[in-house]
Design an enzyme around this catalytic site. Structure first.
Site, PDB file in Angstrom:
ATOM      1  N   ASN A 190      -1.827 -12.658  -1.781  1.00 44.46           N
ATOM      2  CA  ASN A 190      -2.924 -12.911  -2.715  1.00 44.46           C
ATOM      3  C   ASN A 190      -3.880 -11.717  -2.703  1.00 44.46           C
ATOM      4  OD1 ASN A 190      -4.590 -14.130  -4.518  1.00 44.46           O
ATOM      5  ND2 ASN A 190      -4.986 -15.954  -3.288  1.00 44.46           N
TER       6      ASN A 190
ATOM      7  N   ASP B 140      -5.004  -9.874  -5.248  1.00 50.03           N
ATOM      8  CA  ASP B 140      -5.889  -9.558  -6.361  1.00 50.03           C
ATOM      9  C   ASP B 140      -7.289 -10.077  -6.035  1.00 50.03           C
ATOM     10  OD1 ASP B 140      -5.448 -12.262  -6.640  1.00 50.03           O
ATOM     11  OD2 ASP B 140      -5.308 -12.227  -8.814  1.00 50.03           O
TER      12      ASP B 140
ATOM     13  N   ASP C 227       9.852 -24.580  -3.585  1.00 47.74           N
ATOM     14  CA  ASP C 227      10.793 -24.151  -4.629  1.00 47.74           C
ATOM     15  C   ASP C 227      11.874 -23.275  -4.008  1.00 47.74           C
ATOM     16  OD1 ASP C 227      12.074 -23.293  -6.892  1.00 47.74           O
ATOM     17  OD2 ASP C 227      10.499 -21.885  -7.478  1.00 47.74           O
TER      18      ASP C 227
ATOM     19  N   PHE D  21       0.291  10.631  -4.124  1.00 45.63           N
ATOM     20  CA  PHE D  21       1.437   9.896  -4.647  1.00 45.63           C
ATOM     21  C   PHE D  21       2.185  10.591  -5.781  1.00 45.63           C
ATOM     22  CE2 PHE D  21      -0.137   5.675  -2.686  1.00 45.63           C
ATOM     23  CZ  PHE D  21       0.345   6.085  -1.459  1.00 45.63           C
TER      24      PHE D  21
ATOM     25  N   HIS E  81       4.643  18.133  -3.464  1.00 42.68           N
ATOM     26  CA  HIS E  81       4.973  16.855  -4.086  1.00 42.68           C
ATOM     27  C   HIS E  81       6.350  16.887  -4.751  1.00 42.68           C
ATOM     28  CE1 HIS E  81       0.382  15.979  -4.662  1.00 42.68           C
ATOM     29  NE2 HIS E  81       0.728  16.111  -3.396  1.00 42.68           N
TER      30      HIS E  81
ATOM     31  N   ASP F   8      -7.555 -18.950  -8.711  1.00 41.08           N
ATOM     32  CA  ASP F   8      -6.890 -18.399  -7.539  1.00 41.08           C
ATOM     33  C   ASP F   8      -5.640 -19.205  -7.175  1.00 41.08           C
ATOM     34  OD1 ASP F   8      -6.695 -16.505  -5.572  1.00 41.08           O
ATOM     35  OD2 ASP F   8      -7.976 -17.560  -4.147  1.00 41.08           O
TER      36      ASP F   8
ATOM     37  N   LEU G  34       5.397  10.434  -4.366  1.00 40.28           N
ATOM     38  CA  LEU G  34       6.013   9.105  -4.237  1.00 40.28           C
ATOM     39  C   LEU G  34       6.535   8.696  -5.606  1.00 40.28           C
ATOM     40  CD1 LEU G  34       6.530   6.334  -2.886  1.00 40.28           C
ATOM     41  CD2 LEU G  34       4.131   5.771  -3.320  1.00 40.28           C
TER      42      LEU G  34
ATOM     43  N   ASP H  96      -2.186 -17.930  -8.088  1.00 36.27           N
ATOM     44  CA  ASP H  96      -1.563 -16.854  -7.317  1.00 36.27           C
ATOM     45  C   ASP H  96      -0.816 -17.387  -6.102  1.00 36.27           C
ATOM     46  OD1 ASP H  96      -2.821 -15.208  -9.093  1.00 36.27           O
ATOM     47  OD2 ASP H  96      -4.530 -14.800  -7.787  1.00 36.27           O
TER      48      ASP H  96
ATOM     49  N   ASP I 272      -2.160  11.194  -8.019  1.00 37.28           N
ATOM     50  CA  ASP I 272      -2.137  11.351  -6.563  1.00 37.28           C
ATOM     51  C   ASP I 272      -2.906  10.277  -5.808  1.00 37.28           C
ATOM     52  OD1 ASP I 272      -0.519  13.502  -6.802  1.00 37.28           O
ATOM     53  OD2 ASP I 272      -2.140  14.968  -6.822  1.00 37.28           O
TER      54      ASP I 272
ATOM     55  N   ASP J   8      -8.730 -11.550  -2.497  1.00 38.71           N
ATOM     56  CA  ASP J   8      -8.662 -12.996  -2.262  1.00 38.71           C
ATOM     57  C   ASP J   8      -8.066 -13.305  -0.892  1.00 38.71           C
ATOM     58  OD1 ASP J   8      -9.770 -13.366  -4.728  1.00 38.71           O
ATOM     59  OD2 ASP J   8      -7.857 -13.714  -5.748  1.00 38.71           O
TER      60      ASP J   8
END
Lengths: 673, 673
Positions: B148, B150, B117, B416, B480, B171, B419, B174, B359, B160
């Site tokens: 992949n 997840d 595609d 985080f 932070h 699967d 972040l 994905d 965090d 995966d």
């Protein structure tokens, strides 16, 4: 964009700050206004200028109305003679214009510029607006750095880049100059500091030095003066394990010179760009760390390692002396004399019988506006010649770089007979003025096969200026691209021809001989392995092998045509037969007779392996054919007997020699990438 | 450019080859010409076409004159029904046009296209001319791949991407589809093969699967049919330790579907681009390996990991339940209900008392034309919440990625809360429609300081689509960026405001109170730590500390203005005081009262730490000030008491929560990079 700095003033005490020419101080007037303030007015020294935003509707109304977003933008136009010699004050008024308070600001103006040769003319100009970025091309900009990969010593050597001090003053010549230009009072106001700093990642790739003592003012401390300083007078400012360090502010109008050396070539995880920062730190009062109030930055690009094609002028020819190659050496010597280059012989105590000078190393160079020198790339091959590049070539203004295979098998494809470079080409409108690197690997479709180690491939691709082409060379026993291709200069077309080994062209010569009644003429005449033209042509197995070889070479021919933008007229087929050796896993080919394409190219002089072809009227038919193909291009063919000391060991003239050439006149930074 | 293939014919035996539609066979006519050949003529089947170069001067002269560079270019316009059903022959003539020999060529034409595609409309179109390269932007091209990352299972989980087989048919959703479209005779001529192949480097980053059995012809084997196949019916074609494998040629007009999964996100040493090749191999006779005669390639770009700014719609709010935060949880629950999101509570058996949900993890997502899903980035912080992202968040269509520090100390700056990401901005004409990532580090001028680990920084920079900005957060004890800044939606200007903590704004509130006769009003009213406005204003040490804090925040303010293209009008200063704790090495700051900028933003609902400010007429002066700043933007302020369970542990509402948001409607591949 003009650097802006937020700043707070105070009605309860006088604030002081240092202002850097060319920046703007922005003061939020509402922040420090006494409660109930509605208006304000400004007074300042003549060298202090200000703007107010948002502009008051009644532009000339004094006092100005105070809004929640009233911002005062302060600039100055000349450096201070003494600390805090300029003043600005803000008076706040209430509803009925009664004064509520005054905020006083004392200013010291300085000029600070970290300078490099961003316009690439080998002069460090003042405050180039583009010094903080890199752009390729003739209209590009950005300073250039050399990897300090030579060694100022010729014995007890270490790469200069591996020691974090300056070993000799001549080492400074390999570095790029960087100048800190400052102008202002004799001293910075109390607590202010200048500091140079680089990131953790950058610290792996660069070192910056400066003279320890430097008190001359109002003029440049020129290099020739510096060279008289003792070595101990240079200190590292930033570099390995030293990310930041204070640098002196010398007072008045001064220039402080720095010397910058690159430590690593561009590679898979390093794009070659290096940023160096200089900040002015302001004290925040006792017990608090200083904060940077102004940062200037410069960017360097490390010179890539650049290879030199056969079309560049030879400077030195390298060959090994062994116990069996006396007459070969003599032939090479004669050839080198003809073209006016120097001959360098690697003697047996050093080569220990390893004669494959082409395979142990590749010559290239690094280049900058201020300096250039050759750099030898040492192959991970490591035969008995392995110490030669480091021990005998590395030295003052002759650099050295190598890559070691990690968890990878080193194969014959890692020899640098398998690493070549094309002359300059233009492909579909894209120009490669430094040519393109050519290496040999396994077919991508092969389930197993030999390859050039990934570390060397990564290195070559990362240099960027000679985008590599991967050919298929694993079909050969030795597996080097120089076994089936080379480039020679030509006066016309693209100024070169690609020469390819061609079994088809070989068979054509032999068939012509047979057709003209020379079927009984012998290949290898007078030698034990002599074999007639008729016998060769009737060998069906040899034919099948050469059909396979021609397929392999044709695949490479198609890739080269596409990737170098060549027409068939740019290619010359040399008559060479191969034979296939039975190997356990894979049939692989070697040249049947000396492989003429494996030649040494020295200007218009070609040193070609003597093919020992069938003779007609006392002259070798293969030599005649090759001369008829090459001499019209103005090339002079010398056929060199390499049969016993090279061919029978599966190599030829090119495998047994190496050529240091002049750098290209094209400057790599002028590439449009 | 049309792919060209050099080919040799033979007057001594018939040669056979397979031709791929859309390519050109080039035959050097001189190579195989019998000796003395001077002319040639061509005959061929009607579906075979040819051109001759150089064009004979007398264009229609038959036979044509043979030159050293005579090349025949052969094309065909339709696929073969049976092997070798098309013919071409070359007849060579001597000086007097006597026939010297015929070279016969039998041809089989096939059509081969590896398709993806490339126009990003989630349909795998046929032979997109741009399928072999990647270009960013709305006029760009190039297929897209998801990592992949997840797990199709919710218990006994593995990523995966860490198993080299398909764990469940779901699967396949994905993965990106790739189709091999072929057309030709029922079988390829003897000895020909199709093979898929990738490079060593690519094999670390991608896997390709296909159904094991696939015999349907003349139509697409659609996904919904595939989903009915059993799992054992899928095999890995190329991937880890499998660089090349034969793929079946199904005969006739057929489509063979492949499923492609990414294994790694872009990083310092991986630019995200993946090339997959398909070659047709030609036999070279017994004992010799096949050679590729045609190669088609497609390029994918792995989706970067993308963060979601506060301006995107919240989907789920995550908080921890602890033994001391019941009423806090209740407040959050009320707020979440108001904005229609879901609340996810992490219970104590999982959080083990670690309440800092902000965090431990950061939510982001990956996106492609055919599929998208959220991906949690797990911090190297690893407090007691460390198992939560993997154990409780990873699952079907919820991906997981983490980075482990190598030889680096993990510090508080790796949490985080340090972040964040800005809303979409345009800076000096350059647009960042997905915003810019914001992290906090030490001042570059600091000789020592805490930083975010290099592995996480490298990961963030390598995603490219939200170019990060490094702020200075090391001045805070916790360190932070969410302690001094956040973004809220706004109806006007840039559609958001930057909120900054401001000691100056704080002092302004307290001075106004004093000025209006409320100097005895108490901060923390009714609590043991109660302190009057007068006392706060007379604390010179606190003033000096806040002057330093304001300097630090102002430095960040200037960076944010520059890097996000903000005006002062885009920034709102929230009245917050800090205090500096004596640390051994470094004075560092914490909020003096609950840090209101550390809020949770859920659409127009703001959950703000309740500041416990001095009360005037029963209302908190700090709350009144903050409401007066934010309510005009249509925002609704809810002040949440986090004093005991969060503030006193050096965090607030934002630190203790996390928000999964809808992905941006902007597609990352439409960025102009």
């Amino acid at each position: 964009m003009v650097p802006r700095r937020s700043f707070t003033i105070d009605t309860e005490k006088t604030t002081r700050t240092t202002y850097v020419l060319g920046t703007e101080l922005t003061v939020n007037l509402n922040r420090c206004a006494p409660p109930q303030s509605k208006f304000f007015s400004i007074k300042c020294s003549p060298n202090v200028h200000y703007k107010i935003t948002p502009q008051a509707k009644d532009g000339n109304a004094v006092p100005y109305p105070l809004t929640p977003n009233s911002v005062l933008i302060v600039t100055m136009d000349a450096v201070s003679k003494t600390a805090n010699d300029s003043k600005l004050s803000v008076r706040y008024y209430g509803e009925k214009t009664e004064a509520l308070g005054d905020a006083l600001l004392h200013l010291t103006a300085v000029e600070i510029s970290l300078d490099v040769d961003a316009d690439r003319d080998s002069v460090v100009e003042k405050n180039n607006p583009n010094k903080g970025s890199w752009k390729w091309g003739p209209n590009g900009h950005g300073a250039i750095l050399l990897v300090n990969c030579d060694s100022e010593s010729t014995y007890k050597k270490t790469l200069d880049s591996e020691v974090d001090e300056i070993s000799k003053v001549s080492d400074l010549q390999d570095m790029s100059k960087m100048i800190l230009r400052t102008n202002g009072p004799a001293e910075l106001p109390e607590g202010y500091k200048l500091t140079m700093h680089i990131s953790q990642t950058t610290s792996e790739n660069v070192r910056v030095f400066r003279p320890r003592t430097n008190v001359q003012k109002d003029n440049v401390l020129c290099s020739h003066k510096l060279l008289k300083l003792f070595l101990k007078d240079y200190i590292m400012v930033v570099g390995t394990d030293m990310l930041t360090q204070e640098v002196p502010y010398l007072g008045g109008k001064t220039e402080l010179e720095f010397f910058v050396e690159g430590l690593h070539f561009p590679d898979k995880d390093f794009d070659g760009l290096i940023t160096i920062n200089l900040s002015l730190l302001e004290p925040c009062g006792k017990d608090f760390p200083e904060t940077p109030v102004f940062t200037d930055k410069v960017v360097f690009h490390v010179s890539p390692w650049i290879m030199t094609p056969n079309t560049l002028k030879p400077v030195e020819v390298y060959v090994c002396s062994t116990n069996d190659n006396y007459s070969f050496l003599k032939s090479i010597k004669n050839l080198v004399e003809k073209c006016g280059s120097k001959l360098k012989i690697c003697h047996e105590y050093m080569n220990r019988g390893d004669r494959w000078m082409q395979d142990e190393l590749e010559f290239g160079y690094i280049d900058s506006p201020h300096h250039q020198f050759p750099v030898v790339l040492d192959s991970p091959r490591d035969g008995d010649l392995q110490d030669f590049p480091y021990e005998s070539i590395l030295g003052p203004d002759f650099g050295y770089v190598t890559r070691h295979a990690l968890n990878e098998e080193v194969s014959s494809l890692d020899s640098f007979g398998n690493l070549e470079v094309s002359p300059p080409v233009t492909v579909n409108g894209k120009s490669y003025p430094l040519g393109r690197i050519i290496i040999g690997v396994a077919f991508p479709t092969a389930t197993r096969g030999r390859n050039m180690t990934q570390v060397v491939q990564d290195f070559l691709w990362a240099q960027k200026v000679q985008e590599p082409i991967a050919l298929y060379s694993d079909w050969l026993v030795v597996g080097h691209v120089d076994e089936f291709m080379t480039f020679v200069p030509a006066p016309d077309r693209k100024k070169f021809r690609l020469l390819l080994a061609s079994p088809d062209a070989g068979y054509k010569v032999f068939k012509s001989l047979q057709n003209n009644g020379h079927g009984k003429a012998e290949m290898f005449p007078g030698l034990p392995e002599a074999i007639s033209v008729n016998e060769i042509l009737s060998d069906k197995k040899l034919q099948a092998e050469n059909r396979y070889v021609q397929n392999c070479i044709d695949w490479n021919r198609d890739v080269l045509k596409k990737e170098l933008g060549l027409d068939d007229e740019d290619i010359i087929d040399l008559p060479i037969l191969f034979k296939v050796l039975e190997e356990k896993t894979h049939p692989r080919a070697v040249a049947y007779y000396p492989d003429m394409v494996n030649m040494i190219v020295l200007g218009d002089q070609l040193g070609i392996p003597k093919p020992f072809g069938p003779k007609v009227k006392g002259r070798c038919a293969l030599e005649i054919e090759v001369c008829s193909l090459l001499e019209p291009l103005g090339l002079k063919c010398t056929f060199i007997d390499d049969l016993a000391p090279y061919h029978k060991l599966l190599g030829e003239v090119h495998c047994g020699s190496n050529v240091l050439r002049e750098p290209s006149p094209f400057k790599w930074w002028n590439l449009e990438l």
